[in-house]
Design a protein around this motif. Structure first.
Motif, PDB file in Angstrom:
ATOM      1  N   LYS A 199      -9.816  -2.107   6.344  1.00 25.81           N
ATOM      2  CA  LYS A 199     -11.238  -2.409   6.154  1.00 25.81           C
ATOM      3  C   LYS A 199     -11.572  -2.525   4.668  1.00 25.81           C
ATOM      4  O   LYS A 199     -12.287  -3.456   4.245  1.00 25.81           O
ATOM      5  CB  LYS A 199     -12.097  -1.328   6.812  1.00 25.81           C
ATOM      6  N   LYS A 200     -11.050  -1.613   3.870  1.00 22.41           N
ATOM      7  CA  LYS A 200     -11.313  -1.662   2.426  1.00 22.41           C
ATOM      8  C   LYS A 200     -10.721  -2.923   1.797  1.00 22.41           C
ATOM      9  O   LYS A 200     -11.339  -3.526   0.916  1.00 22.41           O
ATOM     10  CB  LYS A 200     -10.736  -0.416   1.751  1.00 22.41           C
ATOM     11  N   ALA A 201      -9.535  -3.308   2.245  1.00 23.64           N
ATOM     12  CA  ALA A 201      -8.901  -4.507   1.694  1.00 23.64           C
ATOM     13  C   ALA A 201      -9.685  -5.760   2.063  1.00 23.64           C
ATOM     14  O   ALA A 201      -9.884  -6.652   1.222  1.00 23.64           O
ATOM     15  CB  ALA A 201      -7.461  -4.610   2.196  1.00 23.64           C
ATOM     16  N   GLU A 204     -12.880  -5.896   2.790  1.00 21.56           N
ATOM     17  CA  GLU A 204     -14.143  -5.855   2.045  1.00 21.56           C
ATOM     18  C   GLU A 204     -13.941  -6.216   0.577  1.00 21.56           C
ATOM     19  O   GLU A 204     -14.876  -6.672  -0.091  1.00 21.56           O
ATOM     20  CB  GLU A 204     -14.781  -4.468   2.181  1.00 21.56           C
ATOM     21  N   ALA A 205     -12.705  -6.037   0.078  1.00 24.07           N
ATOM     22  CA  ALA A 205     -12.387  -6.434  -1.302  1.00 24.07           C
ATOM     23  C   ALA A 205     -11.980  -7.908  -1.387  1.00 24.07           C
ATOM     24  O   ALA A 205     -11.608  -8.383  -2.468  1.00 24.07           O
ATOM     25  CB  ALA A 205     -11.266  -5.554  -1.842  1.00 24.07           C
ATOM     26  N   LEU A 230      -6.801  -1.972  -5.057  1.00 23.31           N
ATOM     27  CA  LEU A 230      -7.771  -2.966  -4.606  1.00 23.31           C
ATOM     28  C   LEU A 230      -8.792  -3.286  -5.693  1.00 23.31           C
ATOM     29  O   LEU A 230      -9.275  -4.413  -5.794  1.00 23.31           O
ATOM     30  CB  LEU A 230      -8.482  -2.472  -3.346  1.00 23.31           C
ATOM     31  N   GLN A 231      -9.101  -2.303  -6.507  1.00 22.47           N
ATOM     32  CA  GLN A 231     -10.104  -2.498  -7.557  1.00 22.47           C
ATOM     33  C   GLN A 231      -9.546  -3.251  -8.761  1.00 22.47           C
ATOM     34  O   GLN A 231     -10.259  -4.037  -9.389  1.00 22.47           O
ATOM     35  CB  GLN A 231     -10.655  -1.144  -8.008  1.00 22.47           C
ATOM     36  N   GLU A 260      -7.151   2.467  -3.226  1.00 22.47           N
ATOM     37  CA  GLU A 260      -8.443   2.109  -3.805  1.00 22.47           C
ATOM     38  C   GLU A 260      -8.287   1.572  -5.225  1.00 22.47           C
ATOM     39  O   GLU A 260      -8.922   0.574  -5.608  1.00 22.47           O
ATOM     40  CB  GLU A 260      -9.384   3.329  -3.800  1.00 22.47           C
ATOM     41  N   GLU A 317      -8.824   2.394   7.956  1.00 17.43           N
ATOM     42  CA  GLU A 317      -9.524   2.651   6.695  1.00 17.43           C
ATOM     43  C   GLU A 317      -9.086   1.698   5.593  1.00 17.43           C
ATOM     44  O   GLU A 317      -9.931   1.072   4.926  1.00 17.43           O
ATOM     45  CB  GLU A 317      -9.253   4.094   6.254  1.00 17.43           C
ATOM     46  N   TYR A 318      -7.782   1.556   5.403  1.00 18.17           N
ATOM     47  CA  TYR A 318      -7.294   0.726   4.300  1.00 18.17           C
ATOM     48  C   TYR A 318      -7.451  -0.762   4.587  1.00 18.17           C
ATOM     49  O   TYR A 318      -7.722  -1.548   3.671  1.00 18.17           O
ATOM     50  CB  TYR A 318      -5.839   1.070   3.992  1.00 18.17           C
ATOM     51  N   THR A 328      -4.146   5.651   9.074  1.00 19.22           N
ATOM     52  CA  THR A 328      -4.904   5.143   7.919  1.00 19.22           C
ATOM     53  C   THR A 328      -5.077   3.628   7.952  1.00 19.22           C
ATOM     54  O   THR A 328      -5.721   3.067   7.058  1.00 19.22           O
ATOM     55  CB  THR A 328      -4.195   5.519   6.605  1.00 19.22           C
ATOM     56  N   CYS A 356       0.805  -1.222   0.000  1.00 23.96           N
ATOM     57  CA  CYS A 356       0.000   0.000   0.000  1.00 23.96           C
ATOM     58  C   CYS A 356       0.838   1.272   0.000  1.00 23.96           C
ATOM     59  O   CYS A 356       0.286   2.373  -0.131  1.00 23.96           O
ATOM     60  CB  CYS A 356      -0.933   0.015   1.210  1.00 23.96           C
TER      61      CYS A 356
END
Length: 351
Positions: free
Chosen positions: A81-83, A85-86, A59-60, A56, A78-79, A75, A9
């Motif tokens: 959690k996004k990872a 969720e991905a 991850l996408q 982002e 935040e990151y 951070t 990241c």
């Protein structure tokens, strides 16, 4: 050999020193993606990795199954959690999060998703930590009565890193930065304490986050463990002092992996790669079976951060134990949170 595709990241010091070199040299990993917001420095050593401008975007679009959250601690939540969720397994740099509430939410989310979350507690692979662990396991000191673990530096001027030094940034300061190591080591050696008292403040003044802390941990059976760090320590102390009813052990902090990596050393998979220790770095003073004193100068064996990534790989491929799982490191965050509370309220906190 099964290949695990990983994404970083960030490509600051953490990425350049502690993660990318080991991922590159381990034959089971491939660095597939690196986030660099405005530069392309990673192309020199890691041309195989695709560079993304944001976490982002990576991850996408990136084909990775493992994501290393090595951004500033503010951070991490935040990151991470996004990872998750991905659908990505994650390694989170220490300190895990800014507080225990964030840590617990991430661990619960990982469990819900059927993914793993490991915290990069690399100091568990330091030569000095391992040497103390060895002495404790050998039970040569008898019943442990008192211990002190220190991590000192001499850094009297600001570094300019706001996420580490600004008092307005939650999670900044030495308690989260170095305390994340000392607290982890204490819990690994002795378990979770019953209560604590802490002194946490900034020696450089109110314009800076805490750069000094002293934490007294109270355990069952009257064991006391003191954790301490200061940035105004020009002369080194023994980093570990362990005292039992059969003797004492003093250990210097001699692991040099970080310095060698910063200087450009390349880690070696499956072998020791650091420079050998010159001389001794510990003192074992004990009573033998005849109640006679034995004072022995000791030398620690090499540590190896590659072993962390080897354990990660073995967990992914073979289902072996996960190193420093998030659920375990929640205990560290509870101690850090309680230490801040204790220092603010000037009282003992029951855990």
């Amino acid at each position: 050999m099964q290949l695990v595709k990983a994404g970083l990241c960030a490509f600051g010091m953490s990425g350049k020193v502690f993660h990318a070199p080991f991922l590159k040299e381990h034959p089971g990993f491939s660095i597939s993606a690196i986030v660099e917001r405005s530069k392309e420095e990673s192309k020199v050593k890691y041309p195989e990795a695709t560079i993304y401008c944001s976490v982002e975007e990576m991850l996408q679009n990136a084909d990775v199954e493992l994501v290393i959250i090595n951004t500033p601690v503010q951070t991490h939540y935040e990151y991470a959690k996004k990872a998750l969720e991905a659908g990505k397994n994650i390694i989170v740099e220490k300190p895990f999060t800014v507080d225990v509430a964030e840590a617990e939410e991430l661990v619960n989310l990982a469990e819900e998703k059927g993914l793993f979350l490991s915290v990069y507690q690399n100091r568990r692979f330091d030569r000095d930590f391992l040497q103390v662990q060895k002495v404790l396991n050998e039970n040569k000191l008898g019943t442990i009565k008192e211990a002190e673990i220190r991590f000192d530096r001499f850094r009297t001027t600001p570094s300019g890193k706001q996420h580490k030094e600004s008092p307005d940034q939650v999670g900044s300061g030495s308690l989260h930065d170095l305390g994340a190591h000392l607290v982890d080591q204490a819990v690994q050696y002795f378990g979770f304490p019953e209560k604590l008292f802490a002194d946490v403040f900034s020696m450089k003044g109110a314009a800076f986050a805490n750069d000094y802390f002293e934490i007294l941990l109270y355990f069952k059976n009257n064991l006391r463990v003191r954790l301490k760090s200061s940035v105004f320590t020009k002369e080194d102390h023994y980093a570990y002092k362990i005292h039992g009813d059969k003797g004492s052990f003093l250990q210097e902090r001699t692991d040099n992996q970080e310095n060698e990596l910063v200087a450009g050393a390349i880690p070696v998979y499956g072998d020791e790669w650091t420079q050998p220790l010159k001389g001794t770095d510990g003192i074992l003073n004990i009573l033998n079976e005849n109640s006679e004193t034995e004072r022995i100068m000791t030398s620690s064996e090499a540590g190896n951060y590659m072993n962390y990534y080897q354990q990660i790989y073995e967990h992914i491929v073979f289902g072996y134990a996960l190193p420093s799982p998030g659920k375990e490191v929640i205990l560290n965050m509870k101690i850090i949170d309680a230490s801040l509370e204790s220092a603010k309220e000037e009282r003992i906190i029951v855990l």
